[in-house]
Motif scaffolding. Structure first.
Motif, PDB file in Angstrom:
ATOM      1  N   LEU A 110       0.802  -1.264  -0.038  1.00 28.98           N
ATOM      2  CA  LEU A 110      -0.013   0.136   0.073  1.00 28.98           C
ATOM      3  C   LEU A 110       0.749   1.158  -0.227  1.00 28.98           C
ATOM      4  O   LEU A 110       1.844   1.400   0.667  1.00 28.98           O
ATOM      5  N   VAL A 111       0.160   2.076  -0.597  1.00 32.87           N
ATOM      6  CA  VAL A 111       0.983   3.651  -0.673  1.00 32.87           C
ATOM      7  C   VAL A 111       0.009   4.558  -0.064  1.00 32.87           C
ATOM      8  O   VAL A 111      -1.287   4.555  -0.276  1.00 32.87           O
ATOM      9  N   ASN A 112       0.446   5.671   0.928  1.00 33.99           N
ATOM     10  CA  ASN A 112      -0.557   6.482   1.511  1.00 33.99           C
ATOM     11  C   ASN A 112      -0.771   7.721   0.781  1.00 33.99           C
ATOM     12  O   ASN A 112      -0.041   8.229  -0.080  1.00 33.99           O
ATOM     13  N   ILE A 113      -2.129   7.996   0.499  1.00 27.88           N
ATOM     14  CA  ILE A 113      -2.450   9.082  -0.305  1.00 27.88           C
ATOM     15  C   ILE A 113      -2.749  10.265   0.411  1.00 27.88           C
ATOM     16  O   ILE A 113      -3.754  11.358  -0.317  1.00 27.88           O
ATOM     17  N   ARG A 114      -2.612  10.342   1.535  1.00 29.83           N
ATOM     18  CA  ARG A 114      -2.885  11.691   2.631  1.00 29.83           C
ATOM     19  C   ARG A 114      -2.269  12.932   1.877  1.00 29.83           C
ATOM     20  O   ARG A 114      -3.282  13.650   1.515  1.00 29.83           O
ATOM     21  N   GLU A 115      -1.168  13.083   1.167  1.00 29.09           N
ATOM     22  CA  GLU A 115      -0.984  14.232   0.714  1.00 29.09           C
ATOM     23  C   GLU A 115      -0.982  14.052  -0.877  1.00 29.09           C
ATOM     24  O   GLU A 115      -0.498  15.172  -1.551  1.00 29.09           O
ATOM     25  N   ALA A 116      -1.632  13.174  -1.532  1.00 29.69           N
ATOM     26  CA  ALA A 116      -1.583  12.917  -3.089  1.00 29.69           C
ATOM     27  C   ALA A 116      -2.447  14.084  -3.791  1.00 29.69           C
ATOM     28  O   ALA A 116      -3.277  14.655  -3.182  1.00 29.69           O
ATOM     29  N   THR A 117      -1.949  14.512  -4.587  1.00 28.79           N
ATOM     30  CA  THR A 117      -2.529  15.824  -5.680  1.00 28.79           C
ATOM     31  C   THR A 117      -3.881  14.724  -6.389  1.00 28.79           C
ATOM     32  O   THR A 117      -3.883  13.627  -6.394  1.00 28.79           O
TER      33      THR A 117
END
Length: 156
Positions: free
Chosen positions: A68-75
Motif C-alpha cells: 500500500l501507498v499512503n494518499i494523504r498528501e496526494a494531488t
C-alpha cells in the motif's frame, strides 16, 4: 491536500470500483473484476484525508510491506494515476518468466554460475554456494572484480 470529499469524487469517477463502508467512517473501494484474490484498490479512506491505494509490484511506487501507498498528501493527478495503475495491475495476468542463469569463467578456466533464486542472486561454484547478493548489479560487480567474464550465449 485534497479533502475527503474530493478524494471520494476522484475515486468514484472510476466506474469499475465498488464502494464499501467499513468501521470508523472509513471507506474501501473494491475492483470486483480483479483477476486475483486481492480486490481492494483503495483501503481505509478516512474523513481526515488519510487512505491507501494498493500498488504492490507496480514500478514507480514505494509501497509498504502490505503493498500500500499512503494518499494523504496526494494531488488529484497522483491519486488518479495510482488508482488507475492499481486497477490495471489487477486486470492483467502476470507473466511468469524463466529465472536467469548465467555461466561466468575466469582466465584460469574456473567456472561460476549466477542464478536468480527467490529474490536473490546466488553465485555457485559447482553445487556449493559461493556468495549471495540482493540484486543483479551487485552480483555482476563481484564477478567482474574477481576477473570473471560472462560466457556468451547464456540466458539473459
Amino acid at each position: 491536500m485534497l479533502t475527503f470529499e474530493q478524494k471520494q469524487a476522484i475515486i468514484e469517477s472510476f466506474p469499475e470500483l465498488t464502494r464499501k463502508d467499513v468501521s470508523m467512517k472509513r471507506v474501501n473501494y473494491h475492483y470486483e473484476d480483479s483477476l486475483y484474490d486481492k480486490t481492494i484498490v483503495v483501503q481505509h479512506l478516512h474523513p481526515n484525508g488519510n487512505g491507501f491505494v494498493y500498488v504492490a509490484g507496480i514500478p514507480g511506487y514505494e509501497a509498504d510491506e502490505r503493498g500500500l501507498v499512503n494518499i494523504r498528501e496526494a494531488t488529484e493527478a497522483e491519486l488518479r494515476q495510482a488508482v488507475g495503475d492499481a486497477i490495471q495491475a489487477l486486470s492483467e495476468e502476470k507473466t511468469e518468466r524463466e529465472p536467469i542463469e548465467q555461466t561466468w569463467v575466469n582466465g584460469d578456466g574456473e567456472k561460476l554460475v549466477l542464478k536468480e533464486e527467490l529474490d536473490a542472486w546466488n553465485i555457485y561454484h559447482g553445487l556449493n554456494l559461493e556468495d549471495s547478493f540482493g540484486d543483479y548489479e551487485e552480483a555482476v560487480d563481484y564477478l567482474k572484480e574477481e576477473r570473471f567474464k560472462r560466457v556468451q550465449g547464456d540466458a539473459q
